[in-house]
Design an enzyme around this catalytic site. Structure first.
Site, PDB file in Angstrom:
ATOM      1  N   GLU A  30      47.806  35.419  45.786  1.00 60.53           N
ATOM      2  CA  GLU A  30      47.736  36.582  44.892  1.00 60.53           C
ATOM      3  C   GLU A  30      48.548  36.314  43.623  1.00 60.53           C
ATOM      4  O   GLU A  30      48.106  36.606  42.513  1.00 60.53           O
ATOM      5  CB  GLU A  30      48.269  37.816  45.612  1.00 60.53           C
ATOM      6  CG  GLU A  30      48.315  39.072  44.758  1.00 60.53           C
ATOM      7  CD  GLU A  30      49.046  40.202  45.457  1.00 60.53           C
ATOM      8  OE1 GLU A  30      49.411  41.171  44.755  1.00 60.53           O
ATOM      9  OE2 GLU A  30      49.267  40.118  46.675  1.00 60.53           O
TER      10      GLU A  30
ATOM     11  N   ASP B  68      46.842  36.143  39.915  1.00 64.62           N
ATOM     12  CA  ASP B  68      47.286  37.055  38.861  1.00 64.62           C
ATOM     13  C   ASP B  68      47.526  36.294  37.561  1.00 64.62           C
ATOM     14  O   ASP B  68      47.101  36.719  36.478  1.00 64.62           O
ATOM     15  CB  ASP B  68      48.558  37.774  39.317  1.00 64.62           C
ATOM     16  CG  ASP B  68      49.162  38.648  38.232  1.00 64.62           C
ATOM     17  OD1 ASP B  68      48.524  39.638  37.849  1.00 64.62           O
ATOM     18  OD2 ASP B  68      50.273  38.339  37.768  1.00 64.62           O
TER      19      ASP B  68
ATOM     20  N   SER C  93      44.646  43.264  45.012  1.00 63.87           N
ATOM     21  CA  SER C  93      45.477  42.137  45.455  1.00 63.87           C
ATOM     22  C   SER C  93      44.632  41.040  46.100  1.00 63.87           C
ATOM     23  O   SER C  93      44.858  39.843  45.866  1.00 63.87           O
ATOM     24  CB  SER C  93      46.526  42.628  46.460  1.00 63.87           C
ATOM     25  OG  SER C  93      47.408  43.557  45.861  1.00 63.87           O
TER      26      SER C  93
ATOM     27  N   GLU D 245      42.749  39.094  43.422  1.00 65.63           N
ATOM     28  CA  GLU D 245      43.620  38.107  42.788  1.00 65.63           C
ATOM     29  C   GLU D 245      43.807  36.891  43.687  1.00 65.63           C
ATOM     30  O   GLU D 245      43.794  35.740  43.214  1.00 65.63           O
ATOM     31  CB  GLU D 245      44.978  38.739  42.472  1.00 65.63           C
ATOM     32  CG  GLU D 245      44.923  39.754  41.338  1.00 65.63           C
ATOM     33  CD  GLU D 245      46.223  40.499  41.150  1.00 65.63           C
ATOM     34  OE1 GLU D 245      46.473  40.974  40.027  1.00 65.63           O
ATOM     35  OE2 GLU D 245      47.004  40.615  42.128  1.00 65.63           O
TER      36      GLU D 245
END
Length: 232
Positions: free
Chosen positions: A37, A41, A110, A113
């Site tokens: 994650e 991101d 989440s 990502e």
């Protein structure tokens, strides 16, 4: 199946879909997706910045930053997750499922990502295969909605206020989890203006994740500035 879910290394995809709550209930299932994650991101921030830079050649840095924040915010990423079919593929613990985890924007964003990060690794750390995939998703986001969201992004508005005071140091956020189980954490964030190395507290906020808590802290700071007559 969406191209973003087509992996050479199926273990990577499985890890990307695995939430901490699932691992807590199934200890033998290996690593959860939080590291992926983190990676995803960073990649999404880069790709969205590049996408907007090319799409809006006449817009300045401040507006592009606001639009990027809107394009990769939780609700928008959750929509992307559903669009590629991640919702019911997420590996969640029973507690998270009973709490409506398959429809939880925080879990959806989440996981999205994490899948982005995993796809990057599955392609030998090459971002090129991701570009057409995320461009198609970014293109699907309503320009009108992105523009509205970009105009109300509290973190950027607070940073603009700080810069307007002649301070080139960006606001500092201190965020930590204070309560809640792994599938429904509660975070508290404090935002500081740093002047000559001294931190001045401006706002405090809570949220279900770090992004949400930081946004709430920025909103608290803006509300206080308005009350003091320092912001229109």
């Amino acid at each position: 199946m969406h191209k973003l879910l087509t992996f050479q290394n199926e273990k990577l995809l499985r890890q990307a879909l695995t939430h901490r709550s699932y691992v807590n209930e199934n200890p033998g299932e290996g690593e959860h997706n939080e590291r992926l994650e983190f990676l995803g991101d960073a990649i999404l921030n880069f790709l969205s910045g590049e996408y907007l830079y090319r799409l809006h050649p006449k817009k300045g840095e401040d507006e592009l930053t606001r639009r990027r924040s809107a394009l990769v915010e939780e609700k928008q990423l959750a929509k992307f997750a559903i669009e590629v079919g991640l919702d019911f593929r997420m590996r969640l613990g029973q507690g998270a499922i009973l709490d409506g985890g398959y429809h939880n924007p925080n879990l959806l964003s989440s996981t999205f990502e994490a899948v982005i990060g995993a796809y990057y690794l599955d392609n030998n750390c090459n971002v090129e295969p991701l570009r057409p995939i995320v461009k198609e998703l970014f293109d699907s986001a309503s320009e009108h909605i992105v523009e509205i969201r970009s105009n109300v992004d509290s973190k950027n508005r607070f940073q603009e206020w700080v810069q307007a005071q002649g301070n080139t140091t960006p606001p500092r956020y201190v965020t930590e989890q204070v309560d809640g189980p792994s599938h429904a954490p509660v975070f508290v964030s404090k935002v500081f203006e740093v002047v000559n190395g001294i931190s001045e507290l401006h706002g405090t906020g809570k949220g279900r994740n770090k992004k949400e808590a930081e946004k709430a802290a920025a909103e608290d700071a803006l509300a206080k500035l308005k009350k003091q007559g320092l912001l229109d």
